[in-house]
Write an enzyme that holds these catalytic residues in place. Structure first.
Site, short mmCIF file in Angstrom:
data_model
loop_
_atom_site.label_atom_id
_atom_site.label_comp_id
_atom_site.label_asym_id
_atom_site.label_seq_id
_atom_site.Cartn_x
_atom_site.Cartn_y
_atom_site.Cartn_z
N ASP A 87 -0.15 4.33 1.23
CA ASP A 87 -0.38 5.28 2.32
C ASP A 87 0.40 4.91 3.57
O ASP A 87 0.82 3.77 3.76
CB ASP A 87 -1.87 5.38 2.64
CG ASP A 87 -2.48 4.06 3.09
OD1 ASP A 87 -2.16 3.02 2.48
OD2 ASP A 87 -3.28 4.06 4.05
N ASP B 115 3.52 -6.80 3.65
CA ASP B 115 3.01 -5.82 4.61
C ASP B 115 2.86 -6.43 5.99
O ASP B 115 1.78 -6.38 6.58
CB ASP B 115 1.66 -5.26 4.13
CG ASP B 115 1.14 -4.13 5.01
OD1 ASP B 115 1.96 -3.50 5.70
OD2 ASP B 115 -0.08 -3.90 5.02
N GLU C 172 -4.98 1.74 2.92
CA GLU C 172 -4.95 0.53 3.72
C GLU C 172 -5.04 0.86 5.20
O GLU C 172 -5.75 0.19 5.97
CB GLU C 172 -3.67 -0.26 3.43
CG GLU C 172 -3.65 -1.67 4.02
CD GLU C 172 -3.10 -1.74 5.44
OE1 GLU C 172 -3.25 -2.80 6.08
OE2 GLU C 172 -2.53 -0.73 5.92
N GLU C 173 -4.32 1.89 5.61
CA GLU C 173 -4.23 2.23 7.03
C GLU C 173 -5.55 2.77 7.60
O GLU C 173 -5.73 2.76 8.81
CB GLU C 173 -3.12 3.25 7.27
CG GLU C 173 -1.72 2.78 6.86
CD GLU C 173 -1.15 1.74 7.80
OE1 GLU C 173 -1.89 1.27 8.70
OE2 GLU C 173 0.01 1.37 7.64
N HIS D 42 4.24 2.42 12.95
CA HIS D 42 3.25 3.35 13.49
C HIS D 42 3.81 4.16 14.66
O HIS D 42 3.05 4.71 15.45
CB HIS D 42 1.96 2.63 13.91
CG HIS D 42 1.22 2.00 12.77
ND1 HIS D 42 -0.09 1.57 12.88
CD2 HIS D 42 1.59 1.72 11.49
CE1 HIS D 42 -0.48 1.06 11.73
NE2 HIS D 42 0.53 1.14 10.87
N HIS E 249 0.82 -1.22 0.00
CA HIS E 249 0.00 0.00 0.00
C HIS E 249 0.85 1.26 0.00
O HIS E 249 1.95 1.30 0.57
CB HIS E 249 -0.99 0.00 1.16
CG HIS E 249 -0.40 -0.04 2.54
ND1 HIS E 249 -0.01 1.09 3.22
CD2 HIS E 249 -0.17 -1.08 3.37
CE1 HIS E 249 0.44 0.75 4.42
NE2 HIS E 249 0.36 -0.55 4.54
N ASP F 263 6.28 0.99 6.38
CA ASP F 263 4.95 0.42 6.29
C ASP F 263 4.11 1.34 5.41
O ASP F 263 3.51 2.29 5.90
CB ASP F 263 4.36 0.30 7.70
CG ASP F 263 2.96 -0.28 7.75
OD1 ASP F 263 2.51 -0.81 6.72
OD2 ASP F 263 2.32 -0.19 8.81
#
Length: 368
Positions: A78, A163, A139-140, A344, A76, A106
């Site tokens: 984003d 991922d 995705e997030e 994150h 992804h 990520d």
């Protein structure tokens, strides 16, 4: 050999491109340019239109040079905030951010691995079937890219998603379904100083319900968490409405339903106790993922790991990804561990060795 300098430069260039969920256009433009330079077939679907994004998913077809079953690789575009103004730093064999933002490995590390793997295949003149790249959006923030992916652009069965945490060689074979939950507690407003006994405090109803709920780790397969509480106002008014948003996850559908019903019953009992009302809403955001033990793709990845000297391990995860959605849509989806660590957070990093090892694994999978 995987070109370490090339994959590192590509990765660092990509993480400098700000791409929060629903705002991935600059990243998509960058990737489109790369794919056009290579002469690949590029399509952009309308996924962004369905979720308020400024671009759709990019689906890239790389024509095969031999007969064989086509395969897709997905990552992804984003990143979670803060992801604007990322400044990557290389030190002690790893890439991290300067400290004020996430790194964005990520999932830009996954994208870099896919692109470098294909560059290696082409440089070495290795025959391959049709290969597809999926660069997904959002995705997030709910896997909206995968949920709205134009499947007509993907005429195949096998999708490998890059991922997951875990060193290269790890494969996610189990991931939970997620339910999003909204609970509204309704009481009765009244002057808190003059006639408080005429009021019904929605905060007390909510507190009673929450205190009775099983939350956080429920069992080996199930979790639940409260995310937000909203309501109330002036202290001289008995609060009449409180809203809670929550989630529940489980890799077993029956356990997820049990948890949802448990939370609902806690709300009902609390509302009855204080004479108030409640509204309970739940919806499955994405399904659980279960890769069968006899999956041909698992065996293929295991053989590739053996050839590269990587330890092959099947692992569960407590998080969801595009793999859950694609699996639910009928694709044979597996997720590779790519070595991203402390994702994150502003302490996120990835080892250079993980970048090259996973790119080599992707190249080996393409070879078959």
């Amino acid at each position: 050999m995987i070109n370490e300098e090339r994959i590192l430069n590509l990765f660092m260039n990509m993480v400098r491109i700000g791409s929060p969920s629903l705002e991935e256009k600059n990243m998509a433009v960058f990737l489109r340019g790369l794919m056009e330079q290579k002469g690949y077939e590029i399509h952009e679907d309308c996924a962004g239109d369905f979720c308020g994004g400024n671009t759709g998913n990019l689906v890239v077809r790389i024509p095969g040079t031999c007969k064989g079953t086509p395969i897709a690789f997905s990552a992804h575009m984003d990143c979670v905030p803060p992801c604007m103004g990322v400044e990557p730093v290389v030190a002690d064999g790893r890439v991290c951010s300067a400290g004020e933002t996430v790194l964005g490995g990520d999932d830009k590390a996954g994208i870099a691995m896919m692109i470098e793997a294909m560059a290696h295949i082409e440089e070495e003149g290795i025959a391959h079937p049709d290969v597809y790249f999926i660069f997904s959006i959002c995705e997030e923030a709910g896997m909206h890219g995968a949920k709205n992916l134009d499947s007509s652009l993907l005429p195949l069965k096998d999708v490998v998603i890059l991922d997951a945490s875990g060193v290269p060689g790890c494969v996610v074979v189990e991931a939970p379904a997620k339910a999003v939950i909204r609970m509204v507690f309704k009481g009765k407003a009244s002057h808190a100083g003059i006639v408080p006994e005429a009021g019904i405090c929605a905060i007390r109803i909510a507190a009673e319900a929450v205190s009775a709920m099983k939350l956080l780790r429920i069992d080996e397969k199930t979790t639940a968490n409260l995310g937000k509480i909203e309501g109330g106002g002036a202290t001289n008014i008995v609060t009449d409405t409180v809203t809670l948003t929550a989630e529940a996850r489980s890799s077993r559908d029956e356990l997820l339903q049990d948890q949802i019903e448990h939370m609902r019953s806690c709300c009902a009992a609390a509302a009855e106790k204080f004479g108030g009302e409640y509204v309970f809403e739940s919806a499955i955001s994405y399904p659980s993922l279960h890769v069968p033990d006899d999956s041909p793709m698992l065996r293929r990845i295991e053989l590739c790991c053996n050839r590269l000297g990587l330890e092959f391990r099947c692992i569960p995860t407590g998080g969801g990804s595009d793999a859950n959605v694609l699996y639910g849509r009928g694709y044979s989806a597996v997720t590779l561990g790519i070595g991203m660590t402390k994702v994150h957070t502003c302490d996120e990093y990835i080892e250079l060795k993980s970048l090259t090892d996973c790119a080599a694994l992707v190249a080996e999978i393409i070879k078959g």
